[in-house]
Design a protein around this motif. Structure first.
Motif, PDB file in Angstrom:
ATOM      1  N   THR A  86       0.832  -1.208   0.000  1.00  0.00           N
ATOM      2  CA  THR A  86       0.000   0.000   0.000  1.00  0.00           C
ATOM      3  C   THR A  86       0.866   1.256   0.000  1.00  0.00           C
ATOM      4  O   THR A  86       0.633   2.182  -0.780  1.00  0.00           O
ATOM      5  CB  THR A  86      -0.934   0.001   1.234  1.00  0.00           C
ATOM      6  OG1 THR A  86      -1.741  -1.171   1.199  1.00  0.00           O
ATOM      7  CG2 THR A  86      -1.813   1.233   1.261  1.00  0.00           C
ATOM      8  N   LEU A  87       1.856   1.285   0.866  1.00  0.00           N
ATOM      9  CA  LEU A  87       2.739   2.448   0.946  1.00  0.00           C
ATOM     10  C   LEU A  87       3.533   2.641  -0.337  1.00  0.00           C
ATOM     11  O   LEU A  87       3.731   3.767  -0.800  1.00  0.00           O
ATOM     12  CB  LEU A  87       3.703   2.305   2.139  1.00  0.00           C
ATOM     13  CG  LEU A  87       3.050   2.368   3.519  1.00  0.00           C
ATOM     14  CD1 LEU A  87       4.067   2.013   4.598  1.00  0.00           C
ATOM     15  CD2 LEU A  87       2.460   3.742   3.774  1.00  0.00           C
ATOM     16  N   LYS A  89       2.602   1.755  -3.361  1.00  0.00           N
ATOM     17  CA  LYS A  89       1.670   2.277  -4.366  1.00  0.00           C
ATOM     18  C   LYS A  89       1.453   3.774  -4.184  1.00  0.00           C
ATOM     19  O   LYS A  89       1.448   4.543  -5.142  1.00  0.00           O
ATOM     20  CB  LYS A  89       0.326   1.553  -4.248  1.00  0.00           C
ATOM     21  CG  LYS A  89      -0.031   0.733  -5.445  1.00  0.00           C
ATOM     22  CD  LYS A  89      -1.415   0.146  -5.292  1.00  0.00           C
ATOM     23  CE  LYS A  89      -1.320  -1.336  -5.566  1.00  0.00           C
ATOM     24  NZ  LYS A  89      -2.552  -2.054  -5.358  1.00  0.00           N
ATOM     25  N   GLU A  90       1.250   4.199  -2.934  1.00  0.00           N
ATOM     26  CA  GLU A  90       1.027   5.618  -2.642  1.00  0.00           C
ATOM     27  C   GLU A  90       2.244   6.452  -3.034  1.00  0.00           C
ATOM     28  O   GLU A  90       2.106   7.527  -3.609  1.00  0.00           O
ATOM     29  CB  GLU A  90       0.714   5.818  -1.161  1.00  0.00           C
ATOM     30  CG  GLU A  90      -0.671   5.362  -0.779  1.00  0.00           C
ATOM     31  CD  GLU A  90      -0.948   5.532   0.706  1.00  0.00           C
ATOM     32  OE1 GLU A  90      -0.274   6.342   1.379  1.00  0.00           O
ATOM     33  OE2 GLU A  90      -1.843   4.835   1.202  1.00  0.00           O
ATOM     34  N   SER A  93       2.357   6.878  -6.809  1.00  0.00           N
ATOM     35  CA  SER A  93       1.381   7.828  -7.359  1.00  0.00           C
ATOM     36  C   SER A  93       1.777   9.262  -7.024  1.00  0.00           C
ATOM     37  O   SER A  93       1.583  10.153  -7.834  1.00  0.00           O
ATOM     38  CB  SER A  93      -0.024   7.509  -6.847  1.00  0.00           C
ATOM     39  OG  SER A  93      -0.135   7.738  -5.460  1.00  0.00           O
ATOM     40  N   LYS A  94       2.381   9.488  -5.873  1.00  0.00           N
ATOM     41  CA  LYS A  94       2.858  10.832  -5.531  1.00  0.00           C
ATOM     42  C   LYS A  94       4.002  11.273  -6.457  1.00  0.00           C
ATOM     43  O   LYS A  94       4.070  12.426  -6.862  1.00  0.00           O
ATOM     44  CB  LYS A  94       3.312  10.886  -4.068  1.00  0.00           C
ATOM     45  CG  LYS A  94       2.168  10.898  -3.092  1.00  0.00           C
ATOM     46  CD  LYS A  94       2.647  11.284  -1.728  1.00  0.00           C
ATOM     47  CE  LYS A  94       1.647  11.212  -0.621  1.00  0.00           C
ATOM     48  NZ  LYS A  94       0.273  11.344  -0.877  1.00  0.00           N
ATOM     49  N   GLU A  97       2.641  12.404  -9.755  1.00  0.00           N
ATOM     50  CA  GLU A  97       1.959  13.695  -9.714  1.00  0.00           C
ATOM     51  C   GLU A  97       2.904  14.861  -9.920  1.00  0.00           C
ATOM     52  O   GLU A  97       2.508  15.925 -10.338  1.00  0.00           O
ATOM     53  CB  GLU A  97       1.249  13.861  -8.367  1.00  0.00           C
ATOM     54  CG  GLU A  97       0.051  12.949  -8.193  1.00  0.00           C
ATOM     55  CD  GLU A  97      -0.511  12.990  -6.779  1.00  0.00           C
ATOM     56  OE1 GLU A  97      -0.080  13.828  -5.968  1.00  0.00           O
ATOM     57  OE2 GLU A  97      -1.389  12.162  -6.489  1.00  0.00           O
TER      58      GLU A  97
END
Length: 98
Positions: A86-87, A89-90, A93-94, A97
Motif C-alpha cells: 500500500t505504501l 503504491k502511494e 502515485s505521488k 503527480e
C-alpha cells in the motif's frame, strides 16, 4: 513497471533523458567507458540493472536514500507485506503527480 527478465535498452533510455554517456552512467557509479560497453551489448550485472531502474526509470535520487530507509522498507516487506504494498503504491502515485 519493467519485469526483471525484460532487457533494458539503456541507450534508448539515456537518449530519451537527453543525457550523454558520462552524465547518465556517473549517476549510478559507472564509468563512461563501462557504460559504453553495456550500451554495445555487454551483459549488465543485476545490481547495475537495479540501479538503472531506480535512478533512470523510477527517478529516485539515490544520494538521498539512507541506510535506515532501506532497513525500514525491508522490515516492513517481511513483517507486513500488505502495508508495504500500500505504501509503495502511494509513493509511486505521488512521484507521478510531480
Amino acid at each position: 513497471m519493467m519485469k526483471a527478465t525484460e532487457k533494458l535498452d539503456v541507450r534508448e533510455i539515456r537518449r530519451k533523458l537527453g543525457l550523454n554517456q558520462s552524465q547518465f552512467w556517473s549517476k549510478i557509479g559507472v564509468t563512461q567507458s563501462g557504460g559504453s560497453r553495456y550500451e554495445s551489448g555487454r551483459n549488465i550485472p543485476r545490481p547495475v540493472q537495479a540501479l538503472l531502474r531506480l535512478v533512470h526509470v523510477e527517478q529516485i535520487d539515490i544520494n538521498k536514500v539512507k541506510r535506515d530507509d532501506v532497513e525500514v522498507a525491508e522490515y516492513l516487506k517481511t513483517t507486513n507485506p500488505e502495508l508495504y504494498k500500500t505504501l509503495k503504491k502511494e509513493a509511486r502515485s505521488k512521484r507521478k503527480e510531480r
